[in-house]
Write a protein that holds these residues in place. Structure first.
Motif, PDB file in Angstrom:
ATOM      1  N   MET A   1       0.786  -1.233   0.102  1.00 14.52           N
ATOM      2  CA  MET A   1       0.114  -0.079  -0.009  1.00 14.52           C
ATOM      3  C   MET A   1       0.825   1.233  -0.214  1.00 14.52           C
ATOM      4  N   THR A   2       0.553   2.126  -0.808  1.00  9.57           N
ATOM      5  CA  THR A   2       1.518   3.527  -0.858  1.00  9.57           C
ATOM      6  C   THR A   2       0.455   4.597  -0.927  1.00  9.57           C
ATOM      7  N   CYS A   3       0.946   5.637  -0.428  1.00  9.89           N
ATOM      8  CA  CYS A   3       0.020   6.960  -0.420  1.00  9.89           C
ATOM      9  C   CYS A   3      -0.413   7.429  -1.950  1.00  9.89           C
ATOM     10  N   PRO A   4      -1.621   7.860  -2.105  1.00  7.68           N
ATOM     11  CA  PRO A   4      -1.992   8.231  -3.164  1.00  7.68           C
ATOM     12  C   PRO A   4      -1.462   9.754  -3.703  1.00  7.68           C
ATOM     13  N   ARG A   5      -0.862  10.577  -2.867  1.00 10.32           N
ATOM     14  CA  ARG A   5      -0.194  11.621  -3.226  1.00 10.32           C
ATOM     15  C   ARG A   5       1.429  11.593  -3.327  1.00 10.32           C
ATOM     16  N   CYS A   6       1.962  11.005  -2.521  1.00  6.75           N
ATOM     17  CA  CYS A   6       3.434  11.137  -2.252  1.00  6.75           C
ATOM     18  C   CYS A   6       4.201   9.679  -2.772  1.00  6.75           C
ATOM     19  N   GLN A   7       3.362   8.622  -2.886  1.00  5.07           N
ATOM     20  CA  GLN A   7       3.874   7.373  -3.177  1.00  5.07           C
ATOM     21  C   GLN A   7       4.599   6.610  -1.792  1.00  5.07           C
ATOM     22  N   SER A   8       4.480   7.209  -0.922  1.00  8.08           N
ATOM     23  CA  SER A   8       5.251   6.630   0.328  1.00  8.08           C
ATOM     24  C   SER A   8       4.600   5.288   0.807  1.00  8.08           C
ATOM     25  N   GLY A   9       5.462   4.609   1.353  1.00  7.04           N
ATOM     26  CA  GLY A   9       4.859   3.224   1.909  1.00  7.04           C
ATOM     27  C   GLY A   9       4.939   3.354   3.508  1.00  7.04           C
ATOM     28  N   ARG A  10       5.002   4.578   3.971  1.00  5.80           N
ATOM     29  CA  ARG A  10       5.035   5.139   5.610  1.00  5.80           C
ATOM     30  C   ARG A  10       3.198   5.002   5.719  1.00  5.80           C
ATOM     31  N   ILE A  11       2.740   4.019   5.596  1.00  5.96           N
ATOM     32  CA  ILE A  11       1.198   4.093   6.069  1.00  5.96           C
ATOM     33  C   ILE A  11       0.767   3.382   7.331  1.00  5.96           C
ATOM     34  N   VAL A  12      -0.296   4.213   8.213  1.00  3.40           N
ATOM     35  CA  VAL A  12      -0.559   3.615   9.319  1.00  3.40           C
ATOM     36  C   VAL A  12      -2.243   3.725   9.426  1.00  3.40           C
ATOM     37  N   LYS A  13      -2.778   2.843   9.964  1.00  5.84           N
ATOM     38  CA  LYS A  13      -4.378   2.977  10.263  1.00  5.84           C
ATOM     39  C   LYS A  13      -4.623   4.402  11.092  1.00  5.84           C
ATOM     40  N   ASN A  14      -5.546   4.816  10.655  1.00  2.49           N
ATOM     41  CA  ASN A  14      -6.199   6.081  11.323  1.00  2.49           C
ATOM     42  C   ASN A  14      -7.604   6.413  11.548  1.00  2.49           C
ATOM     43  N   GLY A  15      -8.181   5.291  12.463  1.00  4.01           N
ATOM     44  CA  GLY A  15      -9.441   5.159  12.475  1.00  4.01           C
ATOM     45  C   GLY A  15     -10.501   4.970  11.507  1.00  4.01           C
ATOM     46  N   PHE A  16     -11.776   5.217  11.505  1.00  2.00           N
ATOM     47  CA  PHE A  16     -12.747   4.950  10.605  1.00  2.00           C
ATOM     48  C   PHE A  16     -13.667   6.151   9.991  1.00  2.00           C
ATOM     49  N   THR A  17     -13.810   6.136   8.885  1.00  2.00           N
ATOM     50  CA  THR A  17     -14.523   7.174   8.419  1.00  2.00           C
ATOM     51  C   THR A  17     -16.022   7.328   8.911  1.00  2.00           C
ATOM     52  N   HIS A  18     -17.017   8.229   8.510  1.00  4.58           N
ATOM     53  CA  HIS A  18     -18.434   8.159   8.919  1.00  4.58           C
ATOM     54  C   HIS A  18     -19.097   6.963   8.558  1.00  4.58           C
ATOM     55  N   ASN A  19     -18.752   6.443   7.599  1.00  2.00           N
ATOM     56  CA  ASN A  19     -19.224   5.178   6.932  1.00  2.00           C
ATOM     57  C   ASN A  19     -18.996   3.999   7.624  1.00  2.00           C
ATOM     58  N   HIS A  20     -17.948   4.248   8.394  1.00  2.00           N
ATOM     59  CA  HIS A  20     -17.337   2.933   9.030  1.00  2.00           C
ATOM     60  C   HIS A  20     -16.314   2.333   8.228  1.00  2.00           C
ATOM     61  N   VAL A  21     -15.866   2.854   7.299  1.00  2.57           N
ATOM     62  CA  VAL A  21     -14.612   2.198   6.519  1.00  2.57           C
ATOM     63  C   VAL A  21     -13.183   2.703   7.147  1.00  2.57           C
ATOM     64  N   GLN A  22     -12.528   1.731   7.137  1.00  2.00           N
ATOM     65  CA  GLN A  22     -11.001   1.881   7.696  1.00  2.00           C
ATOM     66  C   GLN A  22     -10.361   3.112   7.003  1.00  2.00           C
ATOM     67  N   ASN A  23      -9.846   4.158   7.672  1.00  3.82           N
ATOM     68  CA  ASN A  23      -9.094   5.304   7.034  1.00  3.82           C
ATOM     69  C   ASN A  23      -7.635   4.906   7.566  1.00  3.82           C
ATOM     70  N   TYR A  24      -6.715   5.581   6.353  1.00  2.88           N
ATOM     71  CA  TYR A  24      -5.340   5.473   6.514  1.00  2.88           C
ATOM     72  C   TYR A  24      -4.733   6.972   6.693  1.00  2.88           C
ATOM     73  N   LYS A  25      -3.656   6.985   7.120  1.00  2.00           N
ATOM     74  CA  LYS A  25      -2.779   8.218   7.038  1.00  2.00           C
ATOM     75  C   LYS A  25      -1.487   7.892   6.632  1.00  2.00           C
ATOM     76  N   CYS A  26      -0.781   8.962   5.772  1.00  2.00           N
ATOM     77  CA  CYS A  26       0.574   8.939   5.239  1.00  2.00           C
ATOM     78  C   CYS A  26       1.350   9.526   6.235  1.00  2.00           C
ATOM     79  N   LYS A  27       2.500   9.093   6.828  1.00  2.00           N
ATOM     80  CA  LYS A  27       3.320   9.712   7.810  1.00  2.00           C
ATOM     81  C   LYS A  27       4.038  10.560   7.379  1.00  2.00           C
TER      82      LYS A  27
END
Length: 238
Positions: A1-27
């Protein structure tokens, strides 16, 4: 999994959206995103299509179905678009007035009213319109009741050269408060009447016996101005 903006692989889970979908954050760049988005980003081609469909006889929900965008996004976009529509016409330059007077002998305006309703049939409103007889462009637009206040609102919206121009109306008594003497001509509104038909054919909000009527007065007014500016641009380019 890579970031859609900077293509970095430093990705962590970051809670859930209002639709209960897993949210991710690029470090690396702090971009937040989800996987397998239900609605992909809106392309410029889709935006252009929406802008065209807004000027045709199709309901707002019909536009949503055709373009595949979400209801929430579309109505947010529409709200912003309506807020950007100028509710006045561009004035003639001094040179344009002089050339018009010399070539065509001045200005002639045709006025009429179109009835519609907002939210329910008992809540009736009239669209006051003024048309330049020579160019067939809309030069005045106002929404109000069919009273003297309505016609005064139309006169306030008129382009300056038409305020004291020869005016053709259907003879409604309210016009006598703003058009005086020989300037007021009863009849000769055939071009204005034809535009009224165009308006009802092109705007689903004004089609009789349908479910696409306006629910808010401000949206009706904004959409009328949007169509009027588009119509005038097409008249100039034709």
């Amino acid at each position: 999994m890579t970031c859609p903006r900077c293509q970095s692989g430093r990705i962590v889970k970051n809670g859930f959206t209002h639709n209960h979908v897993q949210n991710y954050k690029c470090k690396s760049c702090s971009r937040q995103f989800v996987l397998d988005r239900k609605h992909p980003p809106i392309t410029q081609a889709t935006l252009d299509l929406i802008d065209k469909l807004l000027l045709e006889r199709i309901s707002l929900r019909g536009i949503v179905r055709v373009t595949g965008v979400s209801h929430r996004w579309f109505f947010d976009y529409l709200k912003k678009k309506y807020a950007e529509v100028p509710q006045k016409f561009e004035e003639f330059s001094k040179q344009e007035v002089e050339e018009r007077t010399e070539k065509k002998g001045g200005f002639i305006v045709e006025c009429d009213e179109v009835q519609t309703y907002v939210q329910k049939k008992q809540n009736r409103w009239w669209i006051w319109l003024a048309l330049d007889r020579h160019t067939r462009e809309i030069v005045g637009l106002h929404v109000n009741q069919r009273t003297e206040e309505g016609v005064k609102g139309l006169w306030d919206s008129l382009l300056t050269p038409f305020v004291d121009a020869e005016c053709h109306t259907d003879g409604w008594k309210a016009y006598r408060g703003v058009v005086f003497g020989a300037l007021h001509q009863v009849g000769g509104t055939q071009h204005m009447e034809r535009f009224n038909l165009t308006l009802r054919q092109r705007m689903s909000r004004l089609v009789r016996r349908n479910l696409a009527f306006s629910k808010k007065l401000e949206n009706l007014i904004a959409h009328l101005w949007l169509f009027a500016h588009h119509y005038n641009r097409n008249r100039r380019s034709s």
